[in-house]
Design a protein around this motif. Structure first.
Motif, PDB file in Angstrom:
ATOM      1  N   THR A   1     -48.084   8.100 -44.243  1.00 37.47           N
ATOM      2  CA  THR A   1     -46.711   7.844 -44.755  1.00 37.47           C
ATOM      3  C   THR A   1     -46.155   6.599 -44.052  1.00 37.47           C
ATOM      4  O   THR A   1     -45.441   5.764 -44.483  1.00 37.47           O
ATOM      5  CB  THR A   1     -45.773   8.948 -44.257  1.00 37.47           C
ATOM      6  OG1 THR A   1     -45.682   9.273 -42.956  1.00 37.47           O
ATOM      7  CG2 THR A   1     -46.001  10.308 -45.303  1.00 37.47           C
ATOM      8  N   HIS A   2     -46.434   6.460 -42.664  1.00 40.15           N
ATOM      9  CA  HIS A   2     -46.282   5.414 -41.680  1.00 40.15           C
ATOM     10  C   HIS A   2     -47.242   5.611 -40.516  1.00 40.15           C
ATOM     11  O   HIS A   2     -47.675   6.483 -40.618  1.00 40.15           O
ATOM     12  CB  HIS A   2     -44.652   5.305 -41.414  1.00 40.15           C
ATOM     13  CG  HIS A   2     -44.164   6.328 -40.338  1.00 40.15           C
ATOM     14  ND1 HIS A   2     -44.241   8.108 -40.946  1.00 40.15           N
ATOM     15  CD2 HIS A   2     -43.591   6.579 -39.150  1.00 40.15           C
ATOM     16  CE1 HIS A   2     -43.759   8.628 -39.834  1.00 40.15           C
ATOM     17  NE2 HIS A   2     -43.480   7.928 -38.978  1.00 40.15           N
ATOM     18  N   ALA A   3     -46.841   4.409 -39.714  1.00 35.73           N
ATOM     19  CA  ALA A   3     -48.064   4.474 -38.716  1.00 35.73           C
ATOM     20  C   ALA A   3     -47.786   4.808 -37.239  1.00 35.73           C
ATOM     21  O   ALA A   3     -48.268   4.216 -36.168  1.00 35.73           O
ATOM     22  CB  ALA A   3     -48.608   3.007 -38.678  1.00 35.73           C
TER      23      ALA A   3
ATOM     24  N   ILE B   1     -47.162   6.697 -33.858  1.00 35.83           N
ATOM     25  CA  ILE B   1     -48.544   7.326 -32.993  1.00 35.83           C
ATOM     26  C   ILE B   1     -48.622   8.791 -33.516  1.00 35.83           C
ATOM     27  O   ILE B   1     -49.928   9.298 -33.759  1.00 35.83           O
ATOM     28  CB  ILE B   1     -48.375   6.989 -31.568  1.00 35.83           C
ATOM     29  CG1 ILE B   1     -49.500   7.887 -30.695  1.00 35.83           C
ATOM     30  CG2 ILE B   1     -46.997   7.898 -30.821  1.00 35.83           C
ATOM     31  CD1 ILE B   1     -49.514   7.534 -29.200  1.00 35.83           C
ATOM     32  N   ASP B   2     -47.789   9.493 -33.554  1.00 37.69           N
ATOM     33  CA  ASP B   2     -48.150  11.018 -34.026  1.00 37.69           C
ATOM     34  C   ASP B   2     -48.519  11.244 -35.420  1.00 37.69           C
ATOM     35  O   ASP B   2     -49.142  12.279 -35.548  1.00 37.69           O
ATOM     36  CB  ASP B   2     -46.650  11.788 -33.734  1.00 37.69           C
ATOM     37  CG  ASP B   2     -45.494  11.018 -34.515  1.00 37.69           C
ATOM     38  OD1 ASP B   2     -45.401   9.902 -34.609  1.00 37.69           O
ATOM     39  OD2 ASP B   2     -44.476  11.865 -35.054  1.00 37.69           O
ATOM     40  N   HIS B   3     -48.594  10.179 -36.341  1.00 35.82           N
ATOM     41  CA  HIS B   3     -49.015  10.336 -37.481  1.00 35.82           C
ATOM     42  C   HIS B   3     -50.435   9.839 -37.703  1.00 35.82           C
ATOM     43  O   HIS B   3     -50.958   9.837 -38.879  1.00 35.82           O
ATOM     44  CB  HIS B   3     -48.047   9.750 -38.436  1.00 35.82           C
ATOM     45  CG  HIS B   3     -46.648  10.381 -38.434  1.00 35.82           C
ATOM     46  ND1 HIS B   3     -46.311  11.380 -39.655  1.00 35.82           N
ATOM     47  CD2 HIS B   3     -45.547  10.363 -37.586  1.00 35.82           C
ATOM     48  CE1 HIS B   3     -44.940  11.729 -39.274  1.00 35.82           C
ATOM     49  NE2 HIS B   3     -44.837  11.468 -38.077  1.00 35.82           N
ATOM     50  N   VAL B   4     -50.946   9.100 -36.843  1.00 39.59           N
ATOM     51  CA  VAL B   4     -52.307   8.374 -37.113  1.00 39.59           C
ATOM     52  C   VAL B   4     -53.321   8.734 -36.000  1.00 39.59           C
ATOM     53  O   VAL B   4     -54.243   8.274 -36.071  1.00 39.59           O
ATOM     54  CB  VAL B   4     -52.026   6.848 -37.016  1.00 39.59           C
ATOM     55  CG1 VAL B   4     -50.827   6.214 -38.168  1.00 39.59           C
ATOM     56  CG2 VAL B   4     -51.296   6.124 -35.537  1.00 39.59           C
TER      57      VAL B   4
ATOM     58  N   GLY C   1     -42.531  12.370 -44.702  1.00 42.09           N
ATOM     59  CA  GLY C   1     -42.694  11.619 -43.424  1.00 42.09           C
ATOM     60  C   GLY C   1     -41.348  11.783 -42.561  1.00 42.09           C
ATOM     61  O   GLY C   1     -40.756  12.850 -43.005  1.00 42.09           O
ATOM     62  N   ASP C   2     -41.034  10.933 -42.014  1.00 44.17           N
ATOM     63  CA  ASP C   2     -39.799  10.794 -41.099  1.00 44.17           C
ATOM     64  C   ASP C   2     -38.666  10.160 -41.437  1.00 44.17           C
ATOM     65  O   ASP C   2     -38.075   9.317 -41.086  1.00 44.17           O
ATOM     66  CB  ASP C   2     -40.247  10.354 -39.838  1.00 44.17           C
ATOM     67  CG  ASP C   2     -41.311  11.165 -39.113  1.00 44.17           C
ATOM     68  OD1 ASP C   2     -41.734  12.096 -39.312  1.00 44.17           O
ATOM     69  OD2 ASP C   2     -41.944  10.727 -38.016  1.00 44.17           O
ATOM     70  N   VAL C   3     -38.285  10.583 -42.705  1.00 46.94           N
ATOM     71  CA  VAL C   3     -37.197  10.043 -43.595  1.00 46.94           C
ATOM     72  C   VAL C   3     -35.933  11.033 -43.553  1.00 46.94           C
ATOM     73  O   VAL C   3     -34.928  10.787 -42.882  1.00 46.94           O
ATOM     74  CB  VAL C   3     -37.391   9.540 -44.875  1.00 46.94           C
ATOM     75  CG1 VAL C   3     -36.473   8.887 -45.727  1.00 46.94           C
ATOM     76  CG2 VAL C   3     -38.468   8.373 -44.814  1.00 46.94           C
TER      77      VAL C   3
ATOM     78  N   GLY D   1     -42.287  15.178 -42.037  1.00 42.98           N
ATOM     79  CA  GLY D   1     -43.079  14.902 -40.848  1.00 42.98           C
ATOM     80  C   GLY D   1     -43.081  15.771 -39.540  1.00 42.98           C
ATOM     81  O   GLY D   1     -43.856  15.766 -38.837  1.00 42.98           O
ATOM     82  N   HIS D   2     -41.988  16.371 -39.454  1.00 41.08           N
ATOM     83  CA  HIS D   2     -41.660  17.312 -38.228  1.00 41.08           C
ATOM     84  C   HIS D   2     -40.642  18.604 -39.005  1.00 41.08           C
ATOM     85  O   HIS D   2     -39.816  18.401 -39.886  1.00 41.08           O
ATOM     86  CB  HIS D   2     -40.819  16.711 -37.276  1.00 41.08           C
ATOM     87  CG  HIS D   2     -41.677  15.328 -36.843  1.00 41.08           C
ATOM     88  ND1 HIS D   2     -42.455  15.590 -35.494  1.00 41.08           N
ATOM     89  CD2 HIS D   2     -41.586  14.288 -37.164  1.00 41.08           C
ATOM     90  CE1 HIS D   2     -42.914  14.394 -35.498  1.00 41.08           C
ATOM     91  NE2 HIS D   2     -42.515  13.628 -36.446  1.00 41.08           N
ATOM     92  N   MET D   3     -40.983  19.796 -38.329  1.00 37.63           N
ATOM     93  CA  MET D   3     -39.942  20.768 -38.835  1.00 37.63           C
ATOM     94  C   MET D   3     -40.336  21.462 -40.050  1.00 37.63           C
ATOM     95  O   MET D   3     -41.387  20.965 -40.696  1.00 37.63           O
ATOM     96  CB  MET D   3     -38.351  20.451 -38.550  1.00 37.63           C
ATOM     97  CG  MET D   3     -38.253  20.053 -37.002  1.00 37.63           C
ATOM     98  SD  MET D   3     -36.483  19.716 -36.678  1.00 37.63           S
ATOM     99  CE  MET D   3     -36.275  18.239 -37.756  1.00 37.63           C
TER     100      MET D   3
HETATM  101 ZN   LIG Z   1     -42.993  11.491 -36.384  1.00 30.30          ZN
END
Ligand SMILES: [Zn+2]
Ligand SMILES: [Zn+2]
Length: 213
Positions: free
Chosen positions: A59-61, A63-66, A153-155, A194-196
């Motif tokens: 979704t995006h780059a 650190i926690d996602h890659v 993701g984180d939106v 991306g979280h929760m």
């Molecule tokens: Zn994240």
């Protein structure tokens, strides 16, 4: 029917998703696995369910996602897809990782750039690509209309939104992305963030304290 398996990985409690359907084909989205036991959990699930991963999507780059990109690419021999505007974010991870105690991070090469309006397919499943910058400059969301869900993701989070205090983040851009790309979806679509935990478009339109429709 598209199935969604989620894992919570790494010290940032990031949600990694495996999407698969009746054909056995799968995509892996935002593999945050860093420790060996996390990699084993992901690979174990894929093996136990006889899945064949065919694409690796970010979704995006951040650190926690890659963190697990290189592991997934190598293990399954599949291509990595990302929006071009997140390349600087990806490049920065290699510099930042040791500061987070993650010196073993390996950068994976991006094979294909994704853009708004494109469709990703695997098995019988289609994912519409939506461009939702703000939290990250090249942030994408993956929408499945047949099963009415968004890998976001984180939106947009349950009762919250993605942080915009990072160097390449911008609050007004994030607000516009949420209003034009998320709040325009039907109320019953489930958001897998991306979280929760999960939420729905309708729930956030009604109650999200940060972005009103
Ligand atoms: Zn994240
Ligand atoms: Zn992020």
């Amino acid at each position: 029917m598209t199935q969604i398996k989620s894992f919570v990985f790494n010290p940032f409690s990031e949600n990694t998703y495996v999407l698969y359907d009746e054909t056995g084909e799968a995509v892996i989205i935002d593999p945050g696995c860093y420790e060996q036991r996390e990699k084993d959990a992901l690979a174990g699930f894929i093996e136990q369910n006889n899945l064949k991963p065919v694409k690796l999507l970010n979704t995006h780059a951040h650190i926690d996602h890659v963190l697990g990109n290189a592991f997934v690419k190598r293990k399954y021999g599949i291509d990595l897809y990302l929006h071009e505007s997140d390349l600087p974010v990806l490049k920065a991870v290699a510099v930042l990782a040791p500061n987070y105690g993650m010196a073993a991070y390996e950068e994976a090469e991006v094979d294909h750039f994704l853009e708004a309006g494109q469709t990703i397919t695997f098995g019988n499943t289609e994912l519409e690509i939506r461009f939702v910058p703000g939290h990250a400059p090249g942030h994408l969301a993956f929408v499945n209309h047949a099963n009415r869900f968004v890998i976001g993701g984180d939106v947009l989070f349950r009762g919250s939104i993605g942080r915009t205090d990072f160097p390449l983040s911008d609050f007004e851009t994030l607000a516009r992305s949420i209003r034009t790309q998320f709040y325009t979806l039907p109320d019953d679509y489930t958001v897998y963030p991306g979280h929760m935990g999960t939420t729905t478009i309708g729930q956030e339109k009604k109650t999200n304290p940060f972005i009103r429709p």
